[in-house]
Design a protein around this motif. Structure first.
Motif, mmCIF file in Angstrom:
data_model
loop_
_atom_site.group_PDB
_atom_site.id
_atom_site.type_symbol
_atom_site.label_atom_id
_atom_site.label_comp_id
_atom_site.label_asym_id
_atom_site.label_seq_id
_atom_site.Cartn_x
_atom_site.Cartn_y
_atom_site.Cartn_z
ATOM 1 N N ARG A 1 30.082 5.563 62.254
ATOM 2 C CA ARG A 1 31.361 6.210 62.007
ATOM 3 C C ARG A 1 32.032 6.479 63.340
ATOM 4 N N LEU A 2 33.212 5.909 63.495
ATOM 5 C CA LEU A 2 34.017 6.143 64.680
ATOM 6 C C LEU A 2 34.958 7.317 64.427
ATOM 7 N N SER A 3 35.199 8.077 65.481
ATOM 8 C CA SER A 3 36.139 9.193 65.416
ATOM 9 C C SER A 3 37.236 8.995 66.447
ATOM 10 N N CYS A 4 38.391 9.519 66.143
ATOM 11 C CA CYS A 4 39.536 9.500 67.051
ATOM 12 C C CYS A 4 40.168 10.891 67.002
ATOM 13 N N ALA A 5 39.857 11.681 68.012
ATOM 14 C CA ALA A 5 40.374 13.045 68.071
ATOM 15 C C ALA A 5 41.755 13.043 68.704
ATOM 16 N N ALA A 6 42.713 13.636 68.017
ATOM 17 C CA ALA A 6 44.097 13.638 68.475
ATOM 18 C C ALA A 6 44.514 15.015 68.961
ATOM 19 N N SER A 7 45.372 15.028 69.950
ATOM 20 C CA SER A 7 45.990 16.267 70.422
ATOM 21 C C SER A 7 47.429 15.971 70.790
ATOM 22 N N GLY A 8 48.272 16.982 70.681
ATOM 23 C CA GLY A 8 49.679 16.810 71.006
ATOM 24 C C GLY A 8 50.544 16.379 69.841
ATOM 25 N N PHE A 9 49.928 16.090 68.721
ATOM 26 C CA PHE A 9 50.654 15.753 67.502
ATOM 27 C C PHE A 9 49.682 15.890 66.340
ATOM 28 N N THR A 10 50.200 15.756 65.129
ATOM 29 C CA THR A 10 49.385 15.903 63.925
ATOM 30 C C THR A 10 49.116 14.538 63.322
ATOM 31 N N VAL A 11 47.839 14.212 63.113
ATOM 32 C CA VAL A 11 47.502 12.875 62.615
ATOM 33 C C VAL A 11 48.101 12.619 61.236
ATOM 34 N N SER A 12 48.293 13.656 60.472
ATOM 35 C CA SER A 12 48.804 13.458 59.114
ATOM 36 C C SER A 12 50.296 13.161 59.100
ATOM 37 N N ASP B 1 41.389 -8.360 55.916
ATOM 38 C CA ASP B 1 40.451 -9.026 55.009
ATOM 39 C C ASP B 1 39.033 -9.038 55.572
ATOM 40 N N SER B 2 38.927 -9.109 56.903
ATOM 41 C CA SER B 2 37.622 -9.234 57.542
ATOM 42 C C SER B 2 36.760 -7.980 57.381
ATOM 43 N N VAL B 3 37.379 -6.852 57.030
ATOM 44 C CA VAL B 3 36.616 -5.601 56.930
ATOM 45 C C VAL B 3 36.749 -4.943 55.553
ATOM 46 N N LYS B 4 37.601 -5.476 54.710
ATOM 47 C CA LYS B 4 37.838 -4.868 53.407
ATOM 48 C C LYS B 4 36.552 -4.793 52.605
ATOM 49 N N GLY B 5 36.313 -3.634 52.032
ATOM 50 C CA GLY B 5 35.099 -3.420 51.256
ATOM 51 C C GLY B 5 33.932 -2.926 52.071
ATOM 52 N N ARG B 6 34.034 -3.002 53.404
ATOM 53 C CA ARG B 6 32.956 -2.545 54.283
ATOM 54 C C ARG B 6 33.376 -1.344 55.122
ATOM 55 N N PHE B 7 34.641 -1.280 55.494
ATOM 56 C CA PHE B 7 35.148 -0.206 56.359
ATOM 57 C C PHE B 7 36.036 0.723 55.539
ATOM 58 N N THR B 8 36.034 2.002 55.911
ATOM 59 C CA THR B 8 36.888 2.981 55.261
ATOM 60 C C THR B 8 37.561 3.851 56.317
ATOM 61 N N ILE B 9 38.880 3.907 56.259
ATOM 62 C CA ILE B 9 39.653 4.765 57.163
ATOM 63 C C ILE B 9 39.923 6.092 56.460
ATOM 64 N N SER B 10 39.866 7.164 57.221
ATOM 65 C CA SER B 10 40.157 8.480 56.651
ATOM 66 C C SER B 10 40.599 9.402 57.778
ATOM 67 N N ARG B 11 41.027 10.593 57.401
ATOM 68 C CA ARG B 11 41.413 11.578 58.405
ATOM 69 C C ARG B 11 41.033 12.967 57.906
ATOM 70 N N ASP B 12 40.797 13.841 58.856
ATOM 71 C CA ASP B 12 40.520 15.246 58.564
ATOM 72 C C ASP B 12 41.629 16.051 59.228
ATOM 73 N N ASN B 13 42.551 16.530 58.429
ATOM 74 C CA ASN B 13 43.707 17.244 58.980
ATOM 75 C C ASN B 13 43.289 18.536 59.689
ATOM 76 N N SER B 14 42.246 19.178 59.196
ATOM 77 C CA SER B 14 41.819 20.432 59.811
ATOM 78 C C SER B 14 41.251 20.213 61.206
ATOM 79 N N LYS B 15 40.691 19.025 61.423
ATOM 80 C CA LYS B 15 40.152 18.686 62.743
ATOM 81 C C LYS B 15 41.103 17.796 63.533
ATOM 82 N N ASN B 16 42.226 17.420 62.897
ATOM 83 C CA ASN B 16 43.201 16.521 63.531
ATOM 84 C C ASN B 16 42.518 15.267 64.079
#
Lengths: 112, 109
Positions: free
Chosen positions: A19-30, A61-76
């Motif tokens: 699981r990869l994470s991308c922590a954002a600051s300076g704006f809201t990921v949502s 297509d190369s990742v469909k069904g294997r990868f899932t993108i999501s976000r956690d607004n509380s953690k931005n």
């Protein structure tokens, strides 16, 4: 100042998960559409996935069904859950905010 | 899905003008973004929405888009401009909405 910091990469065996994470600051990921883009060694940029502000998600297509993108607004924070990894998934994975801001990338190496 | 075609390489002498093309079906109807990527670094947006420049990008970088071809123009090329350049569009009607070109290696002779 907008900042994106990816983490979670590493060496993983074929068939494994990360699981990869991308922590954002300076704006809201949502509030933006957030993407994952990858670059295999010596190759060009390849779009992987996007999540829109409304929550819609799309995948290459190369990742469909294997990868899932999501976000956690509380953690931005943006995530990419990667399952059933293959050697061809080896790449530097970047997140970006659709407004020209990119992270520094995190390297995923799939190898036995 | 939508396809963007770039030349693999472009070479130019310092002080001259480099033009990097990006071909796509009726690309003139889409907004084109251009990224510069130097070795070991993340991409940097140099032109967005066909011809606008983010703050901090020199005026030497400009873009145009019409018909089936978008063009990134770099005037008065410097050694520091040597990099890979990628065009990109959003195809909102597609299930694969974000498309990158294959990239062009700009070599400063």
């Amino acid at each position: 100042e907008v900042q994106l910091v990816e983490s979670g990469g590493g060496l993983i065996q074929p068939g494994g998960s990360l699981r990869l994470s991308c922590a954002a600051s300076g704006f809201t990921v949502s509030s933006n559409y957030m993407s994952w883009v990858r670059q295999a060694p010596g190759k060009g940029l390849e779009w992987v996935s996007v999540i829109y502000s409304g929550g819609s998600t799309y995948y290459a297509d190369s990742v469909k069904g294997r990868f899932t993108i999501s976000r956690d607004n509380s953690k931005n924070t943006l995530y990419l859950q990667m399952n059933s990894l293959r050697a061809e998934d080896t790449a530097v994975y970047y997140c970006d905010d659709g407004a020209g801001n990119w992270g520094q990338g995190t390297l995923v190496t799939v190898s036995s | 899905s939508y396809v963007l075609t770039q030349p693999p390489s472009v070479s130019v002498a310092p002080g001259q003008t480099a033009r990097i093309t990006c071909g796509g079906n009726n690309i003139g109807s889409k907004s084109v973004h251009w990224y510069q990527q130097k070795p070991g670094q993340a991409p940097v947006l140099v032109v967005y929405d066909d011809s606008d420049r983010p703050s901090g990008i020199p005026e030497r970088f400009s873009g145009s888009n019409s018909g089936n071809t978008a063009t990134l123009t770099i005037s008065r090329v410097e050694a520091g401009d040597e990099a890979d350049y990628y065009c990109q569009v959003w195809d909102s009607s597609s299930d694969h909405p974000r498309v990158f070109g294959g990239g062009t290696k700009l070599t400063v002779l």
